[in-house]
Design an enzyme around this catalytic site. Structure first.
Site, mmCIF file in Angstrom:
data_model
loop_
_atom_site.group_PDB
_atom_site.id
_atom_site.type_symbol
_atom_site.label_atom_id
_atom_site.label_comp_id
_atom_site.label_asym_id
_atom_site.label_seq_id
_atom_site.Cartn_x
_atom_site.Cartn_y
_atom_site.Cartn_z
ATOM 1 N N TYR A 24 -61.253 30.615 26.445
ATOM 2 C CA TYR A 24 -61.483 30.927 25.022
ATOM 3 C C TYR A 24 -62.917 30.538 24.645
ATOM 4 O O TYR A 24 -63.634 31.315 23.991
ATOM 5 C CB TYR A 24 -60.476 30.170 24.159
ATOM 6 C CG TYR A 24 -60.826 30.137 22.681
ATOM 7 C CD1 TYR A 24 -60.559 31.234 21.862
ATOM 8 C CD2 TYR A 24 -61.416 29.008 22.104
ATOM 9 C CE1 TYR A 24 -60.884 31.209 20.506
ATOM 10 C CE2 TYR A 24 -61.746 28.977 20.757
ATOM 11 C CZ TYR A 24 -61.483 30.075 19.964
ATOM 12 O OH TYR A 24 -61.801 30.047 18.623
ATOM 13 N N SER A 38 -67.136 29.960 17.523
ATOM 14 C CA SER A 38 -66.436 28.670 17.501
ATOM 15 C C SER A 38 -67.367 27.617 18.076
ATOM 16 O O SER A 38 -68.183 27.911 18.962
ATOM 17 C CB SER A 38 -65.176 28.738 18.369
ATOM 18 O OG SER A 38 -64.613 27.448 18.520
HETATM 19 P P1 NAP Z 1 -55.312 32.804 12.562
HETATM 20 O O1 NAP Z 1 -54.880 31.996 11.397
HETATM 21 O O2 NAP Z 1 -54.525 32.785 13.823
HETATM 22 O O3 NAP Z 1 -55.482 34.324 12.063
HETATM 23 C C1 NAP Z 1 -55.862 35.289 12.980
HETATM 24 C C2 NAP Z 1 -55.886 36.637 12.305
HETATM 25 O O4 NAP Z 1 -56.363 37.579 13.289
HETATM 26 C C3 NAP Z 1 -54.527 37.127 11.881
HETATM 27 O O5 NAP Z 1 -54.661 37.870 10.684
HETATM 28 C C4 NAP Z 1 -54.106 38.058 13.025
HETATM 29 O O6 NAP Z 1 -53.245 39.122 12.605
HETATM 30 C C5 NAP Z 1 -55.448 38.638 13.412
HETATM 31 N N1 NAP Z 1 -55.482 39.144 14.774
HETATM 32 C C6 NAP Z 1 -55.155 38.515 15.922
HETATM 33 N N2 NAP Z 1 -55.329 39.335 16.974
HETATM 34 C C7 NAP Z 1 -55.763 40.498 16.469
HETATM 35 C C8 NAP Z 1 -56.091 41.750 17.039
HETATM 36 N N3 NAP Z 1 -56.021 41.945 18.355
HETATM 37 N N4 NAP Z 1 -56.489 42.758 16.219
HETATM 38 C C9 NAP Z 1 -56.554 42.575 14.881
HETATM 39 N N5 NAP Z 1 -56.267 41.414 14.280
HETATM 40 C C10 NAP Z 1 -55.855 40.399 15.068
HETATM 41 O O7 NAP Z 1 -56.813 32.434 13.003
HETATM 42 P P2 NAP Z 1 -57.984 31.602 12.272
HETATM 43 O O8 NAP Z 1 -57.830 30.193 12.625
HETATM 44 O O9 NAP Z 1 -58.131 32.023 10.873
HETATM 45 O O10 NAP Z 1 -59.221 32.125 13.144
HETATM 46 C C11 NAP Z 1 -60.046 33.189 12.735
HETATM 47 C C12 NAP Z 1 -61.254 33.208 13.663
HETATM 48 O O11 NAP Z 1 -61.890 31.942 13.647
HETATM 49 C C13 NAP Z 1 -60.908 33.481 15.131
HETATM 50 O O12 NAP Z 1 -61.903 34.306 15.694
HETATM 51 C C14 NAP Z 1 -60.948 32.100 15.760
HETATM 52 O O13 NAP Z 1 -61.238 32.142 17.133
HETATM 53 C C15 NAP Z 1 -62.061 31.461 14.956
HETATM 54 N N6 NAP Z 1 -62.040 29.997 14.945
HETATM 55 C C16 NAP Z 1 -60.983 29.339 14.403
HETATM 56 C C17 NAP Z 1 -61.000 27.938 14.437
HETATM 57 C C18 NAP Z 1 -59.865 27.112 13.868
HETATM 58 O O14 NAP Z 1 -59.842 25.907 14.133
HETATM 59 N N7 NAP Z 1 -58.951 27.693 13.118
HETATM 60 C C19 NAP Z 1 -62.078 27.271 15.009
HETATM 61 C C20 NAP Z 1 -63.109 27.996 15.545
HETATM 62 C C21 NAP Z 1 -63.094 29.357 15.503
HETATM 63 P P3 NAP Z 1 -51.623 38.931 12.638
HETATM 64 O O15 NAP Z 1 -51.325 37.723 11.809
HETATM 65 O O16 NAP Z 1 -51.109 40.198 12.065
HETATM 66 O O17 NAP Z 1 -51.280 38.714 14.083
#
Ligand code: NAP
Length: 257
Positions: free
Chosen positions: A166, A152
């Site tokens: 985080y 991130s």
């Molecule tokens: P999201 O929409 O919240 O999706 C998260 C996914 O991870 C879901 O499928 C969830 O499964 C799964 N998950 C959560 N905890 C888990 C665990 N302990 N074991 C296995 N699976 C797990 O998140 P996103 O925004 O797509 O983010 C994906 C990645 O990008 C993350 O690493 C996040 O930190 C990073 N990121 C996101 C942003 C942003 O702005 N969105 C920015 C920077 C970095 P369930 O739905 O079944 O719970």
């Protein structure tokens, strides 16, 4: 070349963690197609995972759904064993599963919160890389492969007053990318990463920062939030042979922020 040889030459087996929605699901959608076996991990949202799997199968991929908590090394080991049994040799891993926590200043950070953030975001990433390296590494008879860690921009901006813990987990992910990139390239495994900026996904509901997103978007040089598919493009490129000379590199996908 016989068609079966051609198939095995073109076949790739990719495990994406946290793939039921958001950036992980967008990555799976972009990878999907004939010869692209997809192992999709998620934690609990079976309905979303099933719906995604159906769409990806319709595009020609074989899909394996793997509900597991990446923070649990035994669940992670079983997940990789299922991929071995169903698909055979792993060629790619996307460490995308990640969590945030409610927005707070430093005094709101307690031990359970810290432990869970580090367990999922850092320990989970390391457990998955260990399992993948045992399968892809030439030292254990593998044929190499590619790993992409989802970090991130928070790792470098620090997220003051929101979730510095985080941000620190993602700083650790960046260190893993550099160190394991340099360590594992000797075994034919390229480890790289992406640092997304603020991307429109459901994760912001978990931190309670949704209301602040429009103002945050105005502060991004490109003038808008990112989309999950824009991050997925970078991930898929890093997995591909087109990124053959990138090792231990993390790309910012953040609209200039
Ligand atoms: P999201 O929409 O919240 O999706 C998260 C996914 O991870 C879901 O499928 C969830 O499964 C799964 N998950 C959560 N905890 C888990 C665990 N302990 N074991 C296995 N699976 C797990 O998140 P996103 O925004 O797509 O983010 C994906 C990645 O990008 C993350 O690493 C996040 O930190 C990073 N990121 C996101 C942003 C942003 O702005 N969105 C920015 C920077 C970095 P369930 O739905 O079944 O719970």
């Amino acid at each position: 070349m016989q068609s079966s040889e051609a198939d095995s030459f073109l076949r790739s087996v990719t495990l994406v963690t946290g793939a039921a929605r958001g950036i992980g699901a967008a990555t799976a959608r972009l990878l999907a197609g004939p010869g692209q076996d997809l192992a999709l991990n998620y934690r609990s949202d079976h309905a979303a995972a099933e719906a995604l799997a159906e769409a990806l199968r319709a595009r020609g991929s074989r899909v394996l759904l793997l509900p597991a908590d990446v923070a649990d090394p035994q669940q992670v080991a079983r997940m990789f064993e299922r991929v071995d049994a169903e698909f055979g040799r792993l060629t790619g891993l996307v460490n995308n599963a990640g969590i945030v926590a409610p927005s707070t200043g430093v005094q709101g950070i307690d031990r359970p919160r810290l432990e869970r953030l580090f367990a999922v975001n850092v320990f989970g990433t390391l457990y998955c890389i260990q399992q993948a390296a045992r399968r892809m590494g030439t030292a254990s008879g593998g044929a190499g492969g590619a790993i992409v860690n989802v970090s991130s921009r928070a790792a470098q901006l620090g997220s003051p007053g929101v979730y510095v813990d985080y941000a620190a987990t993602k700083g650790a992910v960046d260190s893993l990318t550099v160190g394991l990139g340099r360590e594992l390239i000797a075994q034919g495994i390229r480890v790289n990463g992406v640092r997304p900026g603020i991307i429109e996904t459901d994760i912001h509901a978990d931190s309670g920062t949704e209301a602040a997103l429009p103002e945050a978007a105005r502060a991004i040089p490109i003038g808008r939030l990112g989309r999950a598919d824009e991050v997925a493009q970078a991930i898929v490129w890093l997995l591909s042979p087109a990124a053959s000379y990138l090792v231990g590199t993390t790309l910012d996908v953040a609209g200039g922020r």
